[in-house]
Design a protein around this motif. Structure first.
Motif, PDB file in Angstrom:
ATOM      1  N   ILE A   1      66.122  -0.059 109.081  1.00 41.90           N
ATOM      2  CA  ILE A   1      66.827  -0.585 107.915  1.00 41.90           C
ATOM      3  C   ILE A   1      65.836  -1.462 107.165  1.00 41.90           C
ATOM      4  O   ILE A   1      65.323  -2.441 107.718  1.00 41.90           O
ATOM      5  CB  ILE A   1      68.065  -1.396 108.315  1.00 41.90           C
ATOM      6  N   LEU A   2      65.533  -1.079 105.926  1.00 42.43           N
ATOM      7  CA  LEU A   2      64.529  -1.773 105.125  1.00 42.43           C
ATOM      8  C   LEU A   2      65.164  -2.397 103.899  1.00 42.43           C
ATOM      9  O   LEU A   2      66.224  -1.964 103.441  1.00 42.43           O
ATOM     10  CB  LEU A   2      63.427  -0.803 104.689  1.00 42.43           C
ATOM     11  N   ASP A   3      64.508  -3.415 103.363  1.00 39.20           N
ATOM     12  CA  ASP A   3      64.992  -3.980 102.101  1.00 39.20           C
ATOM     13  C   ASP A   3      64.464  -3.147 100.935  1.00 39.20           C
ATOM     14  O   ASP A   3      63.796  -2.117 101.121  1.00 39.20           O
ATOM     15  CB  ASP A   3      64.621  -5.460 101.987  1.00 39.20           C
ATOM     16  N   LYS A   4      64.724  -3.557  99.714  1.00 43.46           N
ATOM     17  CA  LYS A   4      64.355  -2.778  98.537  1.00 43.46           C
ATOM     18  C   LYS A   4      62.846  -2.617  98.387  1.00 43.46           C
ATOM     19  O   LYS A   4      62.376  -1.695  97.735  1.00 43.46           O
ATOM     20  CB  LYS A   4      64.945  -3.423  97.286  1.00 43.46           C
ATOM     21  N   ASN A   5      62.089  -3.537  99.012  1.00 39.13           N
ATOM     22  CA  ASN A   5      60.627  -3.481  98.924  1.00 39.13           C
ATOM     23  C   ASN A   5      59.980  -2.867 100.155  1.00 39.13           C
ATOM     24  O   ASN A   5      58.757  -2.877 100.286  1.00 39.13           O
ATOM     25  CB  ASN A   5      60.077  -4.899  98.704  1.00 39.13           C
ATOM     26  N   GLY A   6      60.783  -2.340 101.063  1.00 41.52           N
ATOM     27  CA  GLY A   6      60.240  -1.714 102.259  1.00 41.52           C
ATOM     28  C   GLY A   6      59.993  -2.657 103.411  1.00 41.52           C
ATOM     29  O   GLY A   6      59.373  -2.267 104.409  1.00 41.52           O
ATOM     30  N   VAL A   7      60.483  -3.885 103.318  1.00 41.06           N
ATOM     31  CA  VAL A   7      60.329  -4.842 104.419  1.00 41.06           C
ATOM     32  C   VAL A   7      61.328  -4.479 105.515  1.00 41.06           C
ATOM     33  O   VAL A   7      62.522  -4.315 105.256  1.00 41.06           O
ATOM     34  CB  VAL A   7      60.561  -6.286 103.938  1.00 41.06           C
ATOM     35  N   GLY A   8      60.836  -4.376 106.756  1.00 39.24           N
ATOM     36  CA  GLY A   8      61.692  -3.974 107.868  1.00 39.24           C
ATOM     37  C   GLY A   8      62.612  -5.095 108.320  1.00 39.24           C
ATOM     38  O   GLY A   8      62.148  -6.161 108.741  1.00 39.24           O
ATOM     39  N   LEU A   9      63.901  -4.856 108.233  1.00 40.73           N
ATOM     40  CA  LEU A   9      64.886  -5.826 108.715  1.00 40.73           C
ATOM     41  C   LEU A   9      65.349  -5.462 110.122  1.00 40.73           C
ATOM     42  O   LEU A   9      65.510  -6.332 110.975  1.00 40.73           O
ATOM     43  CB  LEU A   9      66.083  -5.881 107.758  1.00 40.73           C
TER      44      LEU A   9
ATOM     45  N   SER B   1      69.623  -2.929  99.063  1.00 41.68           N
ATOM     46  CA  SER B   1      69.292  -3.571  97.795  1.00 41.68           C
ATOM     47  C   SER B   1      68.769  -4.987  98.004  1.00 41.68           C
ATOM     48  O   SER B   1      68.265  -5.620  97.070  1.00 41.68           O
ATOM     49  CB  SER B   1      70.535  -3.629  96.896  1.00 41.68           C
ATOM     50  N   LEU B   2      68.904  -5.510  99.231  1.00 34.77           N
ATOM     51  CA  LEU B   2      68.475  -6.882  99.514  1.00 34.77           C
ATOM     52  C   LEU B   2      66.985  -7.056  99.245  1.00 34.77           C
ATOM     53  O   LEU B   2      66.188  -6.159  99.502  1.00 34.77           O
ATOM     54  CB  LEU B   2      68.754  -7.245 100.971  1.00 34.77           C
ATOM     55  N   ASP B   3      66.639  -8.219  98.748  1.00 37.58           N
ATOM     56  CA  ASP B   3      65.245  -8.644  98.655  1.00 37.58           C
ATOM     57  C   ASP B   3      65.063  -9.693  99.747  1.00 37.58           C
ATOM     58  O   ASP B   3      65.633 -10.788  99.659  1.00 37.58           O
ATOM     59  CB  ASP B   3      64.947  -9.228  97.276  1.00 37.58           C
TER      60      ASP B   3
END
Length: 675
Positions: A66-74, A275-277
């Protein structure tokens, strides 16, 4: 030479013929049986023989990230060592290893709608017979639940039973050194869920856990090891689930592995983009930790994208991996501050923030214009009862601009009554209040927009009155909204009147990065207010921050539009009622070209201006620093702990604000709203 009589010769020939016939029949039976065994049933026997000489091992598929809108792995995966029990293999090998029959017990099972008593292998006895010496050698203490073990064998015999997870390297090394060679007990390396930033966005992401009996098999028949239990993990579980693989190992007559016959690699599940940043989420969460209970939502007003959604207190989803302890679960479920509740989608009385909707409904209906002057005294009589302003003196003759800027109750009592509850309900419906937004998160409340019809259904012995309309006009009474609804409404004001559905999932891609699903923005409705009337409300919101009740949200060099609100509430603790005011601040920025709309809610605050506005200021400053290239350093967040300590107000040292405190407030009655 004596010749044989004809009768005797005939008897001999008959016996020879019968013997030959018997031989032919026997040969036919033998050949037929050989054909049945080798041809007709050959595949079955070959399969049986193969099953006796091979072991099939199932390899769990890895969940997609699960990634944020910028591809950061959550939410991603990490490797975990565990001891697995292959129960069907232990049962099958037991008679050979222990030179005896497989122990059995009688178990009640629901089969075909009836409760039946059936004999099954005694899994607990079988496992402990082989496991005890291994545990002793490894110096491990493991407590097994016989009922859970028996149930796992009955429902998912091919899925390995995890005996011990998260083994350290020392234990793994001891296992390899002292393994007693028991088929069905093995060390496995598995991908396991890991939430990179701990409690960050935990109410949005959710968590995973072992499936219950109804969840062990997916709709397409695949046995599952872990399933999403909450949040996006649950909503997108079908996409996130990876496909399992397998190994077929060849064993000798003693049950020892000789070689690997075949290998099918497990597959990674699809990737879900939110969509989260993460940067904005981090800023919001760290800012909101200064309160004991609250919520915040930041929205892109031009798309409806949820850039941040936070609720405190919260929890660490890593605590659920691989299984939450009974102690931790007890703490979460009995904590009176409700850390599992997502306050961002829970409903509360909105206080004076709802005056923005009253203003739009009044302007649209023609009840007032931006230039209409109304006398706003300290109190007015409505139906024989005095309804007070939150100031002791009132504001005198004012227009809508000052009514919003100073949040005058007596002004809005009159505006709401002039507008009429029907027009208010119509605008509230267009603004999305009183209905679910459809965000794919559990526990969303639709809120309440009360009116005459609602009153008939809920309180048939009562009638709607102008006093009820007056209460709604300042965001009190039966009215309830969620922070998410309020953020979307303010976003609609900011963008010119378009109300979007919230978008939290932007899309899904496969493990090759190819887009499988793209989720577009969706329009819910139009507020249908003229540009001039909409501008009048926006201008007043700017005045709230520039020189009104929201002065604590003012930022140097950036115009912020906002609205404060405070709704009175009480909380029962230890048998006593305490004041538990809901402090709100909503708004958007920058004023000229809005990129962010937001809602801040604090439970147990003093007022919107003193409690919530400084939090909004801190969040916005962090967001605009990102735009300047200053990204926050993301760290692992432990759960925010809830409390009922309450807040007085934030000091200049806490907020960095040099703005004066909001005007003094007066708690003069149940209908009052103080900002």
């Amino acid at each position: 030479m004596t010749s044989t009589p004809p009768g005797i010769r005939h008897s001999v020939r008959l016996r020879i013929a019968l013997l030959a016939l018997a031989v032919i029949v026997a040969m036919g039976i033998l050949l037929t049986r050989l054909w049945i065994l080798q041809i007709y049933e050959g595949k079955a026997y070959a399969s049986k023989l193969r099953n006796q000489t091979t072991i099939s091992l199932r390899l769990a598929g890895a969940r997609g990230p699960i990634l944020d809108k910028n591809g950061v792995g959550l939410a991603e995966n990490r490797a975990m060592f565990e001891i697995d029990l292959y129960l069907d293999e232990l049962v099958r090998d037991f008679p050979r290893r222990h030179k005896g029959k497989t122990p059995r017990i009688e178990v009640q099972r629901m089969m075909g709608g009836n409760l039946v008593l059936r004999k099954e292998p005694d899994i607990y006895k079988i496992v402990m017979t082989d496991l005890a010496p291994i545990l002793k050698a490894l110096r491990l203490a493991v407590k097994l639940d016989p009922k859970e073990l028996q149930r796992h064998y009955f429902t998912s015999p091919s899925v390995p039973y995890s005996l011990r997870t998260d083994l350290d390297y020392a234990t793994v090394a001891r296992f390899e050194e002292q393994n007693l060679g028991v088929p069905g007990i093995d060390i496995a390396v598995k991908p396991i869920r890991y939430y990179n930033y701990g409690a960050l966005a935990s109410h949005v992401i959710g968590y995973v856990a072992a499936p219950d009996d109804k969840e062990k098999v997916s709709p397409d028949g695949i046995a599952l090891d872990m399933v999403g239990k909450w949040g996006i993990e649950r909503y997108m579980d079908g996409q996130l689930q990876g496909k399992p693989g397998g190994r077929i190992l060849k064993v000798n007559y003693r049950g020892y592995i000789v070689n690997e016959e075949s290998y099918i690699p497990p597959q990674l599940g699809d990737c879900v983009y939110l969509s989260l940043d993460t940067r904005i989420q981090y800023i919001v969460e760290t800012a909101l930790r200064s309160v004991g209970r609250g919520a915040a939502v930041v929205v892109d007003p031009n798309t409806g994208d949820i850039l941040a959604m936070c609720s405190v207190p919260n929890f660490d989803p890593n605590d659920f991996i691989p299984k939450i302890s009974q102690e931790n679960w007890q703490k979460l479920t009995t904590d009176p501050t409700n850390p599992l509740v997502n306050r961002a989608i829970s409903s509360y009385p909105p206080g004076s923030t709802f005056k923005l909707l009253i203003a739009l409904a009044a302007l649209k209906s023609g009840a007032i214009t931006p230039k209409t002057v109304i006398n706003s005294p300290a109190a007015i009589d409505i139906g024989g009862h005095l309804f007070h302003d939150w100031t002791k003196t009132g504001r005198g003759n004012i227009t809508l601009y000052d009514g919003i800027r100073y949040s005058c109750n007596t002004f809005f009592y009159q505006v709401g009554i002039r507008t009429g509850i029907q027009n208010i309900e119509q605008m509230a419906n267009a603004a999305g209040f009183g209905q679910l937004t459809g965000i794919p998160l559990p526990g969303e409340s639709p809120g309440i927009v009360p009116g005459p019809e609602w009153m008939k259904q809920k309180y048939p012995m009562e009638r709607w009155s102008t006093a009820h309309t007056a209460n709604v006009s300042i965001g009190q009474g039966f009215l309830q909204v969620t922070p998410l609804q309020m953020a979307l409404f303010v976003a609609a004001i900011a963008n010119g009147g378009t109300l979007f559905y919230p978008r939290i999932v932007q899309g899904v891609s496969n493990n090759k990065g190819e887009i499988k699903i793209a989720v577009p923005s969706r329009v819910h409705s139009q507020l249908d207010v003229s540009p001039q009337d909409l501008e009048a409300v926006k201008s007043a919101m700017l005045g709230v921050v520039e020189e009104g009740t929201g002065a604590n949200a003012k930022i140097e060099g950036i115009k912020v539009a906002g609205k404060t609100g405070s709704a009175q509430a009480t909380k029962k603790l230890n048998g006593k009622l305490y004041k538990d005011t809901r402090a709100w601040f909503v708004g958007f920025a920058p004023y000229e070209s809005p990129r962010y709309a937001f809602c801040i809610l604090v439970e147990g605050g003093v007022s919107g201006g003193a409690t919530a506005a400084p939090i909004a200021k801190k969040i916005l400053e962090g967001i605009f620093d990102i735009e300047k290239g200053h990204n926050p350093t993301l760290t692992y967040l432990k759960p925010a702990i809830g409390n009922f300590n309450g807040l007085t107000e934030f000091t200049k040292e806490q907020t960095g604000s040099s703005q004066p405190k909001p005007p003094p407030e007066n708690q003069s009655g149940q209908n009052d709203d103080d900002d």
